[in-house]
Design a protein around this motif. Structure first.
Motif, PDB file in Angstrom:
ATOM      1  N   SER A 420       0.823  -1.205   0.000  1.00 18.15           N
ATOM      2  CA  SER A 420       0.000   0.000   0.000  1.00 18.15           C
ATOM      3  C   SER A 420       0.862   1.261   0.000  1.00 18.15           C
ATOM      4  O   SER A 420       0.566   2.243  -0.686  1.00 18.15           O
ATOM      5  CB  SER A 420      -0.924   0.002   1.223  1.00 18.15           C
ATOM      6  OG  SER A 420      -1.687   1.187   1.304  1.00 18.15           O
ATOM      7  N   PHE A 421       1.969   1.208   0.754  1.00 17.76           N
ATOM      8  CA  PHE A 421       2.835   2.381   0.849  1.00 17.76           C
ATOM      9  C   PHE A 421       3.581   2.651  -0.458  1.00 17.76           C
ATOM     10  O   PHE A 421       3.732   3.806  -0.885  1.00 17.76           O
ATOM     11  CB  PHE A 421       3.839   2.182   1.993  1.00 17.76           C
ATOM     12  CG  PHE A 421       4.860   3.279   2.095  1.00 17.76           C
ATOM     13  CD1 PHE A 421       4.524   4.506   2.648  1.00 17.76           C
ATOM     14  CD2 PHE A 421       6.157   3.082   1.630  1.00 17.76           C
ATOM     15  CE1 PHE A 421       5.469   5.533   2.729  1.00 17.76           C
ATOM     16  CE2 PHE A 421       7.101   4.086   1.705  1.00 17.76           C
ATOM     17  CZ  PHE A 421       6.756   5.321   2.267  1.00 17.76           C
ATOM     18  N   LEU A 422       4.039   1.607  -1.113  1.00 10.24           N
ATOM     19  CA  LEU A 422       4.868   1.773  -2.307  1.00 10.24           C
ATOM     20  C   LEU A 422       4.059   2.030  -3.574  1.00 10.24           C
ATOM     21  O   LEU A 422       4.576   2.604  -4.529  1.00 10.24           O
ATOM     22  CB  LEU A 422       5.744   0.540  -2.517  1.00 10.24           C
ATOM     23  CG  LEU A 422       6.829   0.275  -1.463  1.00 10.24           C
ATOM     24  CD1 LEU A 422       7.556  -1.014  -1.776  1.00 10.24           C
ATOM     25  CD2 LEU A 422       7.807   1.452  -1.391  1.00 10.24           C
ATOM     26  N   SER A 423       2.809   1.594  -3.609  1.00 10.83           N
ATOM     27  CA  SER A 423       1.998   1.764  -4.824  1.00 10.83           C
ATOM     28  C   SER A 423       1.622   3.227  -5.027  1.00 10.83           C
ATOM     29  O   SER A 423       1.281   3.934  -4.073  1.00 10.83           O
ATOM     30  CB  SER A 423       0.720   0.928  -4.741  1.00 10.83           C
ATOM     31  OG  SER A 423       1.021  -0.448  -4.694  1.00 10.83           O
ATOM     32  N   VAL A 424       1.680   3.672  -6.270  1.00 12.58           N
ATOM     33  CA  VAL A 424       1.321   5.052  -6.620  1.00 12.58           C
ATOM     34  C   VAL A 424       0.322   5.021  -7.762  1.00 12.58           C
ATOM     35  O   VAL A 424       0.575   4.436  -8.814  1.00 12.58           O
ATOM     36  CB  VAL A 424       2.559   5.876  -7.033  1.00 12.58           C
ATOM     37  CG1 VAL A 424       2.143   7.284  -7.446  1.00 12.58           C
ATOM     38  CG2 VAL A 424       3.569   5.931  -5.892  1.00 12.58           C
ATOM     39  N   LYS A 425      -0.840   5.655  -7.550  1.00 13.12           N
ATOM     40  CA  LYS A 425      -1.866   5.746  -8.583  1.00 13.12           C
ATOM     41  C   LYS A 425      -2.297   7.199  -8.749  1.00 13.12           C
ATOM     42  O   LYS A 425      -2.473   7.911  -7.767  1.00 13.12           O
ATOM     43  CB  LYS A 425      -3.086   4.885  -8.214  1.00 13.12           C
ATOM     44  CG  LYS A 425      -2.825   3.393  -8.224  1.00 13.12           C
ATOM     45  CD  LYS A 425      -4.095   2.622  -7.904  1.00 13.12           C
ATOM     46  CE  LYS A 425      -3.847   1.120  -7.941  1.00 13.12           C
ATOM     47  NZ  LYS A 425      -5.090   0.352  -7.643  1.00 13.12           N
ATOM     48  N   TYR A 426      -2.458   7.595  -9.996  1.00 15.06           N
ATOM     49  CA  TYR A 426      -2.940   8.938 -10.316  1.00 15.06           C
ATOM     50  C   TYR A 426      -4.359   8.863 -10.849  1.00 15.06           C
ATOM     51  O   TYR A 426      -4.740   7.901 -11.520  1.00 15.06           O
ATOM     52  CB  TYR A 426      -2.047   9.618 -11.363  1.00 15.06           C
ATOM     53  CG  TYR A 426      -0.697  10.061 -10.845  1.00 15.06           C
ATOM     54  CD1 TYR A 426      -0.433  10.146  -9.484  1.00 15.06           C
ATOM     55  CD2 TYR A 426       0.316  10.395 -11.739  1.00 15.06           C
ATOM     56  CE1 TYR A 426       0.800  10.563  -9.030  1.00 15.06           C
ATOM     57  CE2 TYR A 426       1.564  10.808 -11.287  1.00 15.06           C
ATOM     58  CZ  TYR A 426       1.798  10.888  -9.922  1.00 15.06           C
ATOM     59  OH  TYR A 426       3.014  11.296  -9.471  1.00 15.06           O
ATOM     60  N   LEU A 435       1.297  12.976 -17.765  1.00 18.19           N
ATOM     61  CA  LEU A 435       1.386  12.543 -16.385  1.00 18.19           C
ATOM     62  C   LEU A 435       2.737  12.985 -15.826  1.00 18.19           C
ATOM     63  O   LEU A 435       3.698  13.175 -16.561  1.00 18.19           O
ATOM     64  CB  LEU A 435       1.257  11.019 -16.292  1.00 18.19           C
ATOM     65  CG  LEU A 435      -0.118  10.445 -16.569  1.00 18.19           C
ATOM     66  CD1 LEU A 435      -0.039   8.918 -16.544  1.00 18.19           C
ATOM     67  CD2 LEU A 435      -1.128  10.929 -15.558  1.00 18.19           C
ATOM     68  N   ASN A 436       2.781  13.166 -14.541  1.00 18.42           N
ATOM     69  CA  ASN A 436       4.020  13.570 -13.889  1.00 18.42           C
ATOM     70  C   ASN A 436       5.022  12.426 -13.958  1.00 18.42           C
ATOM     71  O   ASN A 436       4.946  11.479 -13.173  1.00 18.42           O
ATOM     72  CB  ASN A 436       3.764  13.957 -12.426  1.00 18.42           C
ATOM     73  CG  ASN A 436       2.959  15.234 -12.325  1.00 18.42           C
ATOM     74  OD1 ASN A 436       3.217  16.176 -13.037  1.00 18.42           O
ATOM     75  ND2 ASN A 436       1.979  15.249 -11.430  1.00 18.42           N
ATOM     76  N   ALA A 437       5.875  12.474 -14.915  1.00 14.70           N
ATOM     77  CA  ALA A 437       6.845  11.399 -15.115  1.00 14.70           C
ATOM     78  C   ALA A 437       8.029  11.570 -14.170  1.00 14.70           C
ATOM     79  O   ALA A 437       8.186  12.580 -13.493  1.00 14.70           O
ATOM     80  CB  ALA A 437       7.326  11.407 -16.558  1.00 14.70           C
ATOM     81  N   ILE A 438       8.881  10.548 -14.139  1.00 13.29           N
ATOM     82  CA  ILE A 438      10.065  10.589 -13.295  1.00 13.29           C
ATOM     83  C   ILE A 438      11.075  11.561 -13.885  1.00 13.29           C
ATOM     84  O   ILE A 438      11.337  11.575 -15.086  1.00 13.29           O
ATOM     85  CB  ILE A 438      10.681   9.187 -13.172  1.00 13.29           C
ATOM     86  CG1 ILE A 438       9.706   8.260 -12.434  1.00 13.29           C
ATOM     87  CG2 ILE A 438      12.025   9.221 -12.475  1.00 13.29           C
ATOM     88  CD1 ILE A 438      10.188   6.834 -12.364  1.00 13.29           C
ATOM     89  N   ASN A 439      11.659  12.396 -13.027  1.00 12.77           N
ATOM     90  CA  ASN A 439      12.671  13.363 -13.426  1.00 12.77           C
ATOM     91  C   ASN A 439      14.038  12.710 -13.326  1.00 12.77           C
ATOM     92  O   ASN A 439      14.499  12.352 -12.247  1.00 12.77           O
ATOM     93  CB  ASN A 439      12.590  14.597 -12.508  1.00 12.77           C
ATOM     94  CG  ASN A 439      13.485  15.719 -13.010  1.00 12.77           C
ATOM     95  OD1 ASN A 439      14.357  15.515 -13.863  1.00 12.77           O
ATOM     96  ND2 ASN A 439      13.265  16.923 -12.486  1.00 12.77           N
ATOM     97  N   LEU A 440      14.679  12.520 -14.470  1.00  9.78           N
ATOM     98  CA  LEU A 440      15.972  11.839 -14.500  1.00  9.78           C
ATOM     99  C   LEU A 440      17.061  12.637 -13.808  1.00  9.78           C
ATOM    100  O   LEU A 440      18.104  12.083 -13.430  1.00  9.78           O
ATOM    101  CB  LEU A 440      16.373  11.548 -15.952  1.00  9.78           C
ATOM    102  CG  LEU A 440      15.441  10.601 -16.722  1.00  9.78           C
ATOM    103  CD1 LEU A 440      15.929  10.447 -18.155  1.00  9.78           C
ATOM    104  CD2 LEU A 440      15.360   9.237 -16.033  1.00  9.78           C
ATOM    105  N   GLU A 474      -5.050   5.167 -12.454  1.00  8.21           N
ATOM    106  CA  GLU A 474      -4.072   4.386 -13.192  1.00  8.21           C
ATOM    107  C   GLU A 474      -2.787   4.261 -12.385  1.00  8.21           C
ATOM    108  O   GLU A 474      -2.325   5.212 -11.760  1.00  8.21           O
ATOM    109  CB  GLU A 474      -3.772   5.032 -14.549  1.00  8.21           C
ATOM    110  CG  GLU A 474      -4.957   5.029 -15.492  1.00  8.21           C
ATOM    111  CD  GLU A 474      -4.582   5.500 -16.889  1.00  8.21           C
ATOM    112  OE1 GLU A 474      -3.387   5.789 -17.090  1.00  8.21           O
ATOM    113  OE2 GLU A 474      -5.464   5.572 -17.750  1.00  8.21           O
ATOM    114  N   SER A 475      -2.207   3.069 -12.399  1.00  8.09           N
ATOM    115  CA  SER A 475      -0.992   2.803 -11.626  1.00  8.09           C
ATOM    116  C   SER A 475       0.224   3.427 -12.305  1.00  8.09           C
ATOM    117  O   SER A 475       0.463   3.218 -13.501  1.00  8.09           O
ATOM    118  CB  SER A 475      -0.786   1.299 -11.470  1.00  8.09           C
ATOM    119  OG  SER A 475      -1.796   0.731 -10.670  1.00  8.09           O
TER     120      SER A 475
END
Length: 523
Positions: A420-426, A435-440, A474-475
């Motif tokens: 539950s803590f690690l899952s991220v859904k928008y 979508l807010n993507a990962i910033n390299l 969405e995950s």
């Protein structure tokens, strides 16, 4: 003229049937509790809520805490076992009848109206108390099994437990999930009975709990008036420890250096399997009907009955861990296979249904899982029997079984909370362009913090708000696959560096597992 050539089995036949039925009854609440995660998952609850509900299984892992009380306090004229069995089963019967309508309303309100987003805590408390009562009954029946059968039929006690418990779990879990399903009832049951289709199953959670509540009351009344408690002299209780002495005994066992090492090894060993409870929950999330997943247990039940007898033939009583490394490796690889299967499962979905090949592969994977599960479980049980101090009776073995169950329960609960803590859904909408993507250019910790901060589909209330606004959750980060990979890597590390400690414990002399009984007795 008295017959002297009756078979020993026939002498105890009524008591064997009696024990088997008691084990069947106590498994009904446990099986019903085991069905709730599937029902909750179909209601779109979070992994945190599933982790909260997993505490409802803990009483069977903690029963050693009050087992000495059950063995030490009783009314001698009424009977040592009946002193507890009769009131506990009456309470359990009335409890199931009273809470049947309440628990059904809590779940349905949570599903349709969301009146109280914290219903999960009340639901957990209700089932925790029911499991506590069933676990207490288990203590009583286990104790009665030691004295109700003659010496030549003592081996039937484990058969009564496994057969009655398996059947009770099947009825309380698999059978309930099937007849509770509206789809299954409307297709296979109601047309046969000439009834119209409904949006609920032929049996609801309320009616199921209420029915078995009355079964408990009727059975207990029959036991109260018609079952006299008698002990076979050959199998009379041999332990003469008081309540305080028994607790001192448990403490002495728990502080043995060899036992402390065993606890650490068992705990670390099961971390690699902590992802397994999530696999079926993920399938239900993807749209697989829970009642059809429950039906998969039907063809597996005969296999699960045969496996213990088959595997026992290959387990050495002196070196039970001789082949445990092979079974362990297969099981952690199987976790990867389950994750891959969950990932590709949508390929087998046609419209709203899944193909027969999908369920066939599920059965095959479950059959392999059952085989390796028993291949690990039986050597551990053999080892427990081997190291248990025979001068203490069942207390030592009960302690070891409690430790084994507690390590499994605690790790599974922690795994659900971690997922539950690690899952991220928008919450995304059709007009979203990015979508807010990962910033390299940011560190892993910074990216994780930013993703978690914008996790707007964390709770069930968040999900419902998203749907109400016309969006869809969405995950972005699916913890299930991350945890599967981490557990697999940890399993490999355990095989390389920690398995040797389990083999070392197997080689310890018998004296390493004994305690000084002269320091326990108070008189």
């Amino acid at each position: 003229m008295t017959r002297t050539n009756d078979k020993p089995f026939q002498k105890d036949l009524n008591n064997i049937i009696f024990l088997m039925f008691l084990y069947f009854l106590q498994a009904i609440p446990l099986g019903l509790t085991g069905s709730l995660p599937y029902i909750l998952s179909s209601h779109k609850v979070s992994y945190a809520d599933q982790g909260t509900f997993s505490f409802a299984f803990w009483p069977f892992s903690l029963k050693l805490l009050w087992a000495p009380l059950i063995d030490s306090v009783f009314f001698e004229k009424f009977g040592k076992r009946k002193s507890w069995l009769v009131p506990i089963q009456y309470i359990l019967g009335f409890y199931m009848i009273y809470y049947s309508s309440i628990i059904n309303q809590l779940i349905e309100n949570d599903r349709y109206e969301n009146k109280n987003p914290n219903n999960i805590y009340l639901i957990t408390c209700i089932f925790f108390a029911m499991s506590f009562l069933a676990a207490t009954q288990d203590i009583v029946v286990d104790g009665w099994a030691l004295t109700i059968l003659s010496k030549e039929n003592m081996s039937w006690s484990s058969t009564c437990e496994s057969t009655g418990g398996t059947l009770g779990w099947f009825v309380g879990n698999v059978f309930f999930l099937v007849i509770e399903s509206a789809e299954f009832s409307n297709i296979y049951i109601r047309p046969f009975l000439g009834l119209e289709s409904q949006n609920f199953g032929i049996v609801t959670l309320e009616t199921f709990m209420k029915f078995f509540g009355y079964v408990f009351l009727i059975t207990t009344t029959l036991v109260l008036f018609f079952k006299k408690e008698e002990s076979n002299q050959d199998n009379a209780d041999t332990q003469n420890y008081s309540l305080v002495e028994t607790y001192k005994l448990v403490f002495k066992i728990a502080t043995l250096p060899s036992i402390l090492k065993l606890i650490i090894v068992l705990f670390s060993m099961r971390i690699a399997f902590s992802i397994e409870p999530l696999s079926f929950l993920k399938l239900i999330e993807s749209g697989v009907p829970r009642e059809k997943l429950g039906l998969l247990a039907v063809p597996l039940t005969p296999l699960q009955i045969i496996l213990p007898f088959t595997i026992s033939k290959f387990v050495s009583h002196t070196k039970p861990f001789q082949h445990i490394g092979k079974a362990y490796f297969v099981r952690i690889v199987l976790s990867l296979m389950f994750a891959c299967w969950v990932y590709i499962s949508p390929v087998f979905k046609f419209g709203e249904t899944y193909s027969g090949y999908f369920y066939l592969i599920c059965v095959v994977l479950q059959a392999i899982h059952s085989t390796v599960l028993y291949s690990l479980h039986i050597p551990i049980m053999y080892f427990f029997t081997k190291i248990s101090d025979k001068n203490i009776g069942g207390t030592y073995l009960t302690f070891l079984n409690t430790v084994s169950n507690l390590t499994r329960s605690s790790i599974n609960t922690a795994s659900l909370f971690l997922a539950s803590f690690l899952s991220v859904k928008y919450c995304t909408h059709s007009n979203d362009t990015n979508l807010n993507a990962i910033n390299l250019n940011s560190s892993f910790i910074q990216n994780l913090y930013r993703l978690k901060k914008q996790n707007d589909c964390y709770s069930k209330e968040d999900i419902q708000n998203c749907i109400a606004s016309g969006g869809k959750c969405e995950s972005i980060v699916d913890a299930y696959y991350i945890q599967t990979l981490v557990c697999f890597m940890f399993g490999l590390a355990w095989l390389i560096w920690l398995k040797k400690y389990l083999i070392h414990l197997q080689k310890l002399p018998e004296s390493s597992w004994k305690i000084q009984l002269n320091k326990i007795k108070l008189n």
